[in-house]
Design an enzyme around this catalytic site. Sequence first.
Site, short mmCIF file in Angstrom:
data_model
loop_
_atom_site.label_atom_id
_atom_site.label_comp_id
_atom_site.label_asym_id
_atom_site.label_seq_id
_atom_site.Cartn_x
_atom_site.Cartn_y
_atom_site.Cartn_z
N PHE A 1 0.84 -1.19 0.00
CA PHE A 1 0.00 0.00 0.00
C PHE A 1 0.88 1.25 0.00
CE2 PHE A 1 -2.35 3.33 2.38
CZ PHE A 1 -3.30 3.59 1.40
N GLN A 2 0.59 2.16 -0.93
CA GLN A 2 1.33 3.40 -1.10
C GLN A 2 2.83 3.21 -1.32
OE1 GLN A 2 0.01 6.24 1.94
NE2 GLN A 2 -1.61 6.83 0.50
N LYS B 1 9.82 3.12 6.56
CA LYS B 1 9.27 3.38 7.88
C LYS B 1 10.03 2.65 8.99
CE LYS B 1 5.01 3.81 10.44
NZ LYS B 1 3.55 3.77 10.42
N MET C 1 0.70 31.30 -25.09
CA MET C 1 1.92 31.00 -25.83
C MET C 1 1.68 29.94 -26.90
SD MET C 1 4.89 31.83 -26.45
CE MET C 1 5.84 32.71 -25.23
C1 LIG Z 1 2.65 21.89 -17.04
C2 LIG Z 1 2.69 22.41 -18.43
N1 LIG Z 1 1.80 22.00 -19.34
C3 LIG Z 1 1.82 22.48 -20.59
C4 LIG Z 1 2.76 23.39 -20.98
C5 LIG Z 1 2.80 23.92 -22.40
N2 LIG Z 1 2.55 25.37 -22.41
C6 LIG Z 1 3.56 26.26 -22.49
S1 LIG Z 1 3.01 27.85 -22.41
C7 LIG Z 1 1.42 27.34 -22.33
C8 LIG Z 1 0.31 28.34 -22.25
C9 LIG Z 1 0.30 29.07 -20.97
O1 LIG Z 1 -0.93 29.74 -20.88
P1 LIG Z 1 -1.19 30.79 -19.74
O2 LIG Z 1 -0.80 30.24 -18.44
O3 LIG Z 1 -2.57 31.31 -19.87
O4 LIG Z 1 -0.13 31.92 -20.07
P2 LIG Z 1 -0.08 32.88 -21.34
O5 LIG Z 1 0.85 32.26 -22.34
O6 LIG Z 1 -1.46 33.04 -21.86
O7 LIG Z 1 0.49 34.14 -20.79
C10 LIG Z 1 1.33 25.94 -22.37
C11 LIG Z 1 0.07 25.18 -22.35
C12 LIG Z 1 3.69 23.79 -19.99
N3 LIG Z 1 4.68 24.64 -20.27
N4 LIG Z 1 3.63 23.31 -18.73
#
Ligand SMILES: Cc1ncc(C[n+]2csc(CCOP(=O)(O)OP(=O)(O)O)c2C)c(N)n1
Lengths: 557, 171
Positions: free
Chosen positions: A113-114, A163, A471
């Site tokens: 478990f865990q 543990k 982005m």
């Molecule tokens: C945990 C994670 N999942 C996916 C990504 C891919 N990713 C890079 S930038 C981005 C968009 C970020 O959107 P937001 O937080 O709204 O910021 P914005 O670019 O709009 O300022 C994504 C999905 C990542 N960098 N990290």
Amino acid sequence: MAMKGARIVVECLKKEKVDTLFCYPGGVVIPIFDELFQHGDGIRMVQPRHEQGGTHAADGYARVTGRPGVVLVTSGPGATNTVTGIATAYIDSIPMVVITGQVPTQYVGTDAFQEADITGISLPITKENILVTDIEDLAPSLKRAFHIAVSGRPGPVLVDIPKDVLLASTAFEYPEEFSLESYRPVSKGHPRQVAKALEMMSQAERPLILAGGGIQISGSTELANTFIDKTGIPFVHTLMGHGINPRNRDLPSGNIGMHGTVYGNWAVQNCDLLIALGTRFSDRILGDTVSFAPRAKIIHVDVDPAEIGKNVEVDVPIVGDLRHVLEKWIEADRPMPDFSPWVKAIREKRLANPLTYTQKEDIVPQYVMEKAREAFPENLIVVTDVGQNQMWAHQYFDTNRPRSFVSSGGLGTMGFGVPAGIGAKLGCPEREVLVIAGDGGFQMTMQELITIRREKLPVKIMVLDNGYLGMVRQWQDLFHDKRYSGVLLDNNPNFAELARVLGIRGRQVTRVDEVAEAMTELAQSKEAMLLHVIVKEEENVFPMVAAGASLNDTRTS
Amino acid sequence: MANTNLSEHTVSILVYNKPGVLSKVMSLITRRGFNVESVSAEKTSGDKTRIIVAVKADERSLEQIQKQLYKIVDVVKVTPIDPKHRIVRELAFIKVKNATAIPNTSNMELFQLVDVFDGEIVNATPSGFVFQVTGSRDKINSFISLIPETLIVEIARTGIVAINKWPSQDN
Ligand SMILES: Cc1ncc(C[n+]2csc(CCOP(=O)(O)OP(=O)(O)O)c2C)c(N)n1
Ligand SMILES: [Mg+2]
């Protein structure tokens, strides 16, 4: 006097002068929590809402203080929840010690478990990890963990303690020294190479310093500033290299790479000598490797031999502590030629290519950044999340102190911002901490607002809400004919209201004419506050170099 | 990194004999994109183990791999084995069926082959044999390739052990 393993863990933390512990309990670590309850004086236990948050908080703490962030979690899900945080710290060389509980030794390997094989899971994302199977190894293992986390090129170390080891007893003795035949980080740069590099600088016409994160990590910002002042060599920096601040503000600086400045990238492409200090030449910096710095000889100083020659070929490799190398360079007091024509050329490029944006009806994030910079004190710590918001923060906050720009560079971990902000505030309580996050990343760890409330930490948060995973949307805009697939965030709540529900002051801003005043309120608030700024949906970050393209092709629209 | 001029390189890695160290070494090598051709490991003296790995790599990535290996805390020394100046051995057992079971083959031919390759017959029964050969990988490969495939039941190989020679006196 014999001492239980769980108590030994607590005593080791005290020996290491750990003042803040990011911890989340569970079955197998109850004995440690029990000892902390009775003997944990001097250790502030901070309980996040999720172990990922705890790990990012420890990371943020380490980034601003230079001391290792320490995390304690339970086995199985507790341990696996730390994985993203550990990977984030690993790739950015952040010292961290993560202590995980493990099922009793006799159950290891039985799918108990865990049970999760966390030493196996964390193998490629830790500098070192240790499964402690014998109580006699416990204190030495923790000593080893702290030593390895901070020495040489820092990084996270995981210690997995079953543990039964926590319950066994032995005499407590904390080793004073740590020494191994195998682990010997290089400290001094090779004198011949150090001298040769200086010789090359004195013969260059267009030298350029590329400042990486290694400068602040090694505590050599001041030395680097002195060296820059002394030689008049212009410099550029990476995302991790924020914080360089020569007193001569006429000396052009600038960031380089995918969202680097036009003149920064131009300087790299036109220099005849690139002096790279503590950078790993990531693909976000290089663009196309072949056409990177085509006219330059390259000097590369790094404490990690494996970074040298990994991504670019180097003319003068120097393995060693930057501090030592910079000291030697300064001591040598070598006369340098007049670089002013070159400096002037970069300065002209800068004047001709300023960062620009158009502020019409919808609030644009760049304008928000400028207002934030005006409202907050100069010794601000900026903590970013990931995405467009991060790149704008990178461009508009040219932070002039080391350890003051906290950002997940190598892994680009969304959700990093808010918890890392918690750690930063705990590490530097006297300084103002501003978290800048996008609406996407904020929602990944927003439960940590409750931690902010609980710990009464006056952290300031700015959420830039563009209704998109901005982005990614930008890439779809530029490279996929605006097929906005999977990026719309059209059910965002009012984050200001959400903050208020969680006991944190909140304000939403929708109009341009409110921004400056709201920013002042945010900066001057005595308590934690969240500013929810509704910004223009489709604003893109420029300059930009497409992935894998040459820095010569830095586009501005 | 460009995978030009791949050739087989042998690296000898001295490590502290700690739990998990072998998996750390192997995971690092494979994670960085190298193909492991052979591996052998044995406790050598005191608290240390020697791991010998043959990988396909170009010169530059070979250097990278050595530097990366040093990042494992328990790695004491990494020594590339010079292909021109080394002693290499591997041992293999080849379990084959009695050749009379198959037309146009005879056990005599098999035994001659073993003889030519300085091998040994380490087990013989009416159902079949186990041959043992030692030598370079190439030698073992060609021995195996000369035995009719239909006769081979099972092969067990040690993976190579290798060591650099003393520097020669006359040069
Ligand atoms: C945990 C994670 N999942 C996916 C990504 C891919 N990713 C890079 S930038 C981005 C968009 C970020 O959107 P937001 O937080 O709204 O910021 P914005 O670019 O709009 O300022 C994504 C999905 C990542 N960098 N990290
Ligand atoms: Mg967004």
